[in-house]
Design a protein around this motif. Structure first.
Motif: not given
Ligand code: AMP
Length: 459
Positions: A162-168
């Motif tokens: 899982v990649l969470d808050e990818a934009d950050r």
């Protein structure tokens, strides 16, 4: 169990969650699935990749945790040393801690092990934990890169990513680490990527890592929560502390998060607020993990009324009941505004967001308005007042918009007249916005393999 609970249990049961997991979910107070959970859990359980456009606060943690936990529980407890079955990559330490808490809550009663790998704390404990092998590893990219390089953990058996808050993670310069880490996981893994915004770099990352993903979009990009009342108060940078102190005299501001653009600025605002007699604590990337957790705990338990934070440190903070968000400075990246104000108005509660804007920040304000696709009402204007250091208080020019080419305020919201407080003069010089620090919270790491770690710390 009440009949009402039985009815509500149907919600998650219908999505395919059962047994101990369903019980723990209800125990955690999650009775009715949120839209993102309704949309993401069934396809994730079917083995599909997920591309989620959603912010923290939407319920995405349970949306990815429940199906992963369900699959881990179904497989039984067979962990191999130094491996992780599932990996959740997040940009900040606070978010990692928060996600681990949720995973543990949801996995209550099941034999599922979790581990945290994050910078700023001793790695020995993390290495020891990993030595036994874990089911769900929650990690920030920097420290995980180190541990993979040292072979303290092997990701080849990681079948859920899982990649969470990818934009950050992209903003923080972690993107190459993320790609390397993803490459080190099992080739037939199942992947979920969540991002509040979808810049083209994230679209490209998603195209590279996800296979025919189910796209789950909760709020259109840049949309701010409807429950949040937003306004702008015009104030010159050196007036801002005075204006903020005046606002804080209002007891309705019970639990306030103040955002500054820089770490240095956060420290100064905190110091000045404390000198003005307010209970304030600060959270940013130069603070130790313990100091950050202490500040957060104080804010959570109500002993600290005001939490001053930089964007990155505040990312993912989920403290219920934040009544107000104050943007002491406009963010460098307009999208950050959406994340900032999303700290309030959570779970359907109402919230208030006030942005202090120096006329020199007008371009940034316009950029924010483009992102949120609305004009923010100007509810106060202090810019015609004299220099607060050298003159006595002057009344605020209410309802005026001092920004060039802007229309008058559209609606009157909170009016927070600047108020001179004893001991204020010392504070004014502290508010130059910390421009010297500029926007370079992270140094990017060199490319190539799990090579030598450079100093890319989470703010
Ligand atoms: P998240 O976006 O995962 O950080 O979740 C935001 C908040 O919503 C957290 O405080 C969760 O505990 C809460 N939450 C998530 N799912 C549910 C649910 N189905 N029912 C009630 N609260 C929830």
């Amino acid at each position: 169990m009440t009949e009402e609970n039985n009815v509500k249990l149907e919600g998650f049961a219908k999505l395919g969650i059962s047994g101990a997991l369903l019980k723990a979910t209800l125990g955690a107070g999650f009775t009715q699935p949120k839209p993102i959970q309704e949309q993401a859990i069934p396809p994730f359980l079917e083995g599909r990749d997920i591309l989620g456009v959603a912010q923290t606060g939407s319920g995405k943690t349970a949306a990815f945790s429940l199906p992963i936990l369900s699959k881990i529980i179904a497989l039984g407890t067979k962990r191999r040393p130094r491996t992780a079955r599932a990996l959740v990559l997040v940009p900040t330490r606070e978010l990692a801690v928060q996600i681990e808490e949720t995973v543990r809550l949801l996995a209550k009663g099941a034999h599922v092990s979790t581990a945290l790998v994050l910078g700023g704390v001793s790695r020995n404990t993390q290495v020891r934990k990993l030595a036994q092998g874990v089911d769900v590893l929650i990690a920030t990219p920097g420290r995980l890169t180190d541990l993979v390089r040292e072979k303290d953990v092997v990701l080849s058996e990681t079948t859920w990513l899982v990649l969470d808050e990818a934009d950050r993670m992209l903003d923080m310069g972690f993107i190459n680490d993320v790609k390397r880490i993803a490459k080190a996981t099992h080739p037939a893994r199942q992947t979920a990527l969540f991002s509040a915004t979808m810049p083209k770099e994230i679209e490209a990352l998603a195209n590279g890592l996800l296979r025919e993903p189910v796209r789950v979009e909760i709020a259109p990009q840049g949309t701010t929560a409807a429950e949040i009342t937003q306004s702008v108060v015009m104030a010159r940078t050196k007036q801002k502390l005075q204006v903020l102190s005046g606002m804080l005299a209002n007891a309705a501001m019970r639990s306030v998060i103040v955002f500054t653009r820089t770490k240095h600025g956060a420290d100064r605002v905190t110091r000045d607020l404390q000198r003005d007699g307010f209970e304030a604590a600060v959270i940013h990337g130069n603070k130790s993990q313990n100091a950050r957790q202490r500040a957060l705990n104080g804010f959570r338990d109500g002993s600290v009324r005001i939490l001053v934070a930089t964007d990155i440190a505040a990312r993912g903070i989920d403290v219920p009941g934040i009544s107000h968000v104050v943007n002491f400075d406009l963010p460098d990246e307009a999208e950050s505004y959406v994340h900032r104000i999303g700290r309030t108005g959570r779970n359907g509660a109402s919230g208030i967001a006030v942005t202090l804007c120096d006329p020199a920040e007008s371009a940034k304000l316009r950029a924010v308005e483009r992102v949120i696709r609305m004009r923010l009402p100007v509810t106060g204007d202090h810019t015609s007042e004299a220099d607060p250091v050298h003159s006595a208080r002057t009344p605020a020019a209410e309802g005026q918009d001092n920004r060039p080419t802007r229309e008058p305020a559209q609606k009157a919201g909170q009016q927070h007249p600047g108020r001179r407080k004893p001991g204020f003069a010392h504070a004014t010089a502290a508010n130059d916005g910390g421009r010297k620090e500029g926007k370079k919270p992270f140094r990017r790491r060199k490319r190539g393999g799990f090579g030598r770690r450079q100093a890319a710390k989470a703010a």
